[in-house]
Design a protein around this motif. Structure first.
Motif, mmCIF file in Angstrom:
data_model
loop_
_atom_site.group_PDB
_atom_site.id
_atom_site.type_symbol
_atom_site.label_atom_id
_atom_site.label_comp_id
_atom_site.label_asym_id
_atom_site.label_seq_id
_atom_site.Cartn_x
_atom_site.Cartn_y
_atom_site.Cartn_z
ATOM 1 N N ILE A 114 0.860 -1.188 0.000
ATOM 2 C CA ILE A 114 0.000 0.000 0.000
ATOM 3 C C ILE A 114 0.897 1.239 0.000
ATOM 4 N N PRO A 115 0.803 2.080 -1.021
ATOM 5 C CA PRO A 115 1.624 3.297 -1.039
ATOM 6 C C PRO A 115 1.055 4.336 -0.077
ATOM 7 N N SER A 116 1.914 5.197 0.422
ATOM 8 C CA SER A 116 1.448 6.283 1.284
ATOM 9 C C SER A 116 2.330 7.501 1.078
ATOM 10 N N ALA A 117 1.790 8.639 1.448
ATOM 11 C CA ALA A 117 2.549 9.886 1.342
ATOM 12 C C ALA A 117 2.410 10.663 2.631
ATOM 13 N N THR A 118 3.480 11.272 3.050
ATOM 14 C CA THR A 118 3.479 12.170 4.195
ATOM 15 C C THR A 118 3.697 13.577 3.660
ATOM 16 N N PHE A 119 2.713 14.460 3.889
ATOM 17 C CA PHE A 119 2.788 15.791 3.292
ATOM 18 C C PHE A 119 3.527 16.772 4.185
ATOM 19 N N MET A 126 7.191 13.117 1.527
ATOM 20 C CA MET A 126 7.796 11.786 1.489
ATOM 21 C C MET A 126 6.764 10.802 0.958
ATOM 22 N N GLY A 127 7.141 10.052 -0.065
ATOM 23 C CA GLY A 127 6.300 8.984 -0.596
ATOM 24 C C GLY A 127 6.983 7.660 -0.359
ATOM 25 N N VAL A 180 11.845 11.358 -1.111
ATOM 26 C CA VAL A 180 11.647 12.585 -0.346
ATOM 27 C C VAL A 180 11.962 13.755 -1.257
ATOM 28 N N GLY A 181 10.981 14.605 -1.479
ATOM 29 C CA GLY A 181 11.194 15.749 -2.355
ATOM 30 C C GLY A 181 9.884 16.230 -2.943
ATOM 31 N N PRO A 182 9.931 17.303 -3.744
ATOM 32 C CA PRO A 182 8.714 17.827 -4.365
ATOM 33 C C PRO A 182 8.009 16.757 -5.195
ATOM 34 N N SER A 183 6.689 16.704 -5.071
ATOM 35 C CA SER A 183 5.844 15.782 -5.836
ATOM 36 C C SER A 183 6.138 14.312 -5.538
ATOM 37 N N ALA A 184 6.680 14.029 -4.371
ATOM 38 C CA ALA A 184 6.953 12.635 -4.007
ATOM 39 C C ALA A 184 5.681 11.796 -4.025
ATOM 40 N N GLU A 219 3.019 12.208 -5.890
ATOM 41 C CA GLU A 219 2.603 11.934 -7.269
ATOM 42 C C GLU A 219 3.456 10.813 -7.877
ATOM 43 N N MET A 220 4.749 10.839 -7.585
ATOM 44 C CA MET A 220 5.635 9.830 -8.154
ATOM 45 C C MET A 220 5.409 8.446 -7.556
ATOM 46 N N ILE A 221 5.193 8.400 -6.232
ATOM 47 C CA ILE A 221 5.118 7.090 -5.577
ATOM 48 C C ILE A 221 3.872 6.324 -6.017
ATOM 49 N N GLN A 222 2.826 7.050 -6.427
ATOM 50 C CA GLN A 222 1.619 6.359 -6.890
ATOM 51 C C GLN A 222 1.920 5.427 -8.052
ATOM 52 N N PHE A 223 2.699 5.919 -9.006
ATOM 53 C CA PHE A 223 2.964 5.115 -10.200
ATOM 54 C C PHE A 223 4.072 4.093 -9.958
ATOM 55 N N VAL A 224 4.990 4.404 -9.062
ATOM 56 C CA VAL A 224 5.974 3.400 -8.668
ATOM 57 C C VAL A 224 5.266 2.219 -8.018
#
Length: 452
Positions: free
Chosen positions: A337-342, A347-348, A403-407, A409-414
């Motif tokens: 399960i992907p997750s992001a910390t805003f 961080m993705g 970790v970085g801008p738009s992380a 958005e990127m982690i969703q497709f990874v």
């Protein structure tokens, strides 16, 4: 026995509403009770308003960066009242959409508290009783406060979206994703933010290298971290709050935020009286199909305390509907399960942390940190981090952390690639997009270390 409904849902958050809508659209008789606002934690008190605050807090940095690109721009004053009014209007719009879509699907909504009277009966706050073949508990959770003198002087996350004014100086106790996200938000809005962190590092449970990178960036941006520190004394002093920490640090603040965890909303629902079992945290115990110890009663979302994320609650709702109303027994898939910390930076993450991978099997660690083009041109020193964990034996990618801008958005497709079983070779043979930060995902050639 003839029931009033085929399904009665208690809780109008994302998971409860999705289950109710799907079931009603399938031709079943469905009712839902919500004592607060439709949309639940995510829409009203969590993900949505928080992310809008994140956006608001990022503009000062963007404007400052714009000057380095030749724009005559400057950061003016932030109008908290104007933002808050717009925020509340947007939340009301979303609440209306949740309610309207449920009603269009055929769900009957009761705007009052409900509790379970027996295996097939729900009692509403006005004393009315309704029967249902199946009952679904989707009441979510709430922020918790510690049990100590002066704790009532502090706010919880629910309170932050309707502050009468921004504090000048703020203490946040707790360093999970909620505490860290709001530390970054208020820091970005110009508030002097300090954090008391009981452990040695923020974001417990995340990859050590990634969370360390976030912590360094937060401090460089102006957030003060007091590690190994918990509040030992709290007092009201005039219109400020005095707090003393276990490391001896003491200071006065305009606001104190408790970000010390969340508690399932199971109190007063009558669950244990009818045979539903709760764990030590008060979360509802369910099997792999969301079924409680009472066969007619199911539960999903934050109240079961598994993976407390909105998309997970929605997937659990779909699995519930498939299992109970379509005769297709479906287990929720909690793997990858992907997750992001805003935080700022974001961080993705998806898959194993380095620490988990090391315990599981021999692992190759690929990582790179660099200044991204956009901020580097403007003189920014902050680096982004890309990290990939790969099985030494099978070449399968075990985890990715960005970790970085738009992380996010990127982690969703990874995550899609990892869910398909991608190997490091699959990433290597994919052509890069240039110039883009994300190209680092396919250009990391040599491991930085090998975990035996």
């Amino acid at each position: 026995m003839e029931f009033d409904y085929d399904l009665f849902v208690i809780g109008g958050g994302s998971g409860g509403v999705r289950a109710a809508r799907l079931t009603a659209l399938g031709g079943q008789r469905v009712a839902l009770a919500e004592e607060s606002r439709m949309g639940g934690t995510c829409v009203i008190r969590g993900c949505v308003p928080k992310k809008l605050m994140v956006f608001a807090s990022e503009y000062p940095g963007a404007i400052q960066q714009a000057t380095q690109y030749g724009w005559d721009a400057q950061v003016g004053a932030f109008d908290w009242t104007a933002f808050k009014d717009h925020l509340n209007s947007e939340l009301s719009r979303l609440e209306g959409a949740y309610e309207g879509n449920a009603e269009k699907a055929g769900v009957e909504i009761f705007k009052q508290r409900a509790k379970v009277a027996d295996a097939h009966t729900v009692e509403l706050a006005d004393g009315t009783r309704k029967t249902a073949k199946h009952i679904l508990i989707a009441v979510g959770g709430r922020p918790s406060r510690p049990d100590m003198p002066g704790a009532d002087l502090g706010l919880v996350s629910d309170d932050l979206f309707d502050l009468p004014q921004l504090p000048k100086k703020m203490l946040i106790v707790g360093a999970g994703y909620i505490g860290c996200e709001f530390a970054c938000v208020f820091n970005g809005l110009g508030v002097d933010v300090q954090m008391f962190i009981r452990k040695a590092q923020i974001l417990r449970g995340f990859d050590d290298e990634a969370r360390g990178h976030v912590a360094d960036c937060m401090q460089q941006r102006g957030v003060t971290l007091h590690t190994g520190c918990a509040p030992t004394a709290i007092e009201k002093r005039g219109d400020r709050i005095w707090v003393k920490g276990s490391n001896g640090h003491e200071d006065e603040f305009d606001a104190l935020l408790w970000a010390t965890g969340r508690t399932p909303n199971t109190a007063g629902l009558g669950l244990e009286d009818v045979g539903v079992k709760l764990n030590r945290r008060g979360a509802i115990e369910v099997d792999e199909y969301g079924q409680t110890a009472v066969p007619s009663i199911y539960a999903l979302g934050d109240v079961i305390g598994r993976v407390e994320l909105t998309p997970v609650a929605i997937r659990e709702a779909i699995a519930f509907h498939e299992t109970v109303f379509k005769g297709n027994r479906t287990k929720m898939d909690y793997d990858l399960i992907p997750s992001a910390t805003f935080t700022q930076p974001e961080m993705g993450t998806v898959g194993l942390t380095e620490e988990q991978a090391e315990e599981q099997e021999p692992t190759l660690v690929y990582a790179t940190a660099f200044r991204p083009m956009q901020s580097a041109f403007a003189g920014g020193a902050e680096r982004v981090l890309f990290k990939m964990l790969v099985s030494k034996d099978t070449d399968k990618v075990l985890g990715v952390h960005i970790v970085g801008p738009s992380a996010a958005e990127m982690i969703q497709f990874v995550a899609v690639a990892l869910k398909m079983g991608a190997t490091k070779a699959d990433f290597d043979r994919t052509c890069a997009v240039h110039p883009a930060m994300a190209e680092e995902m396919v250009t990391m050639k040599d491991p930085v270390r090998v975990l035996a």
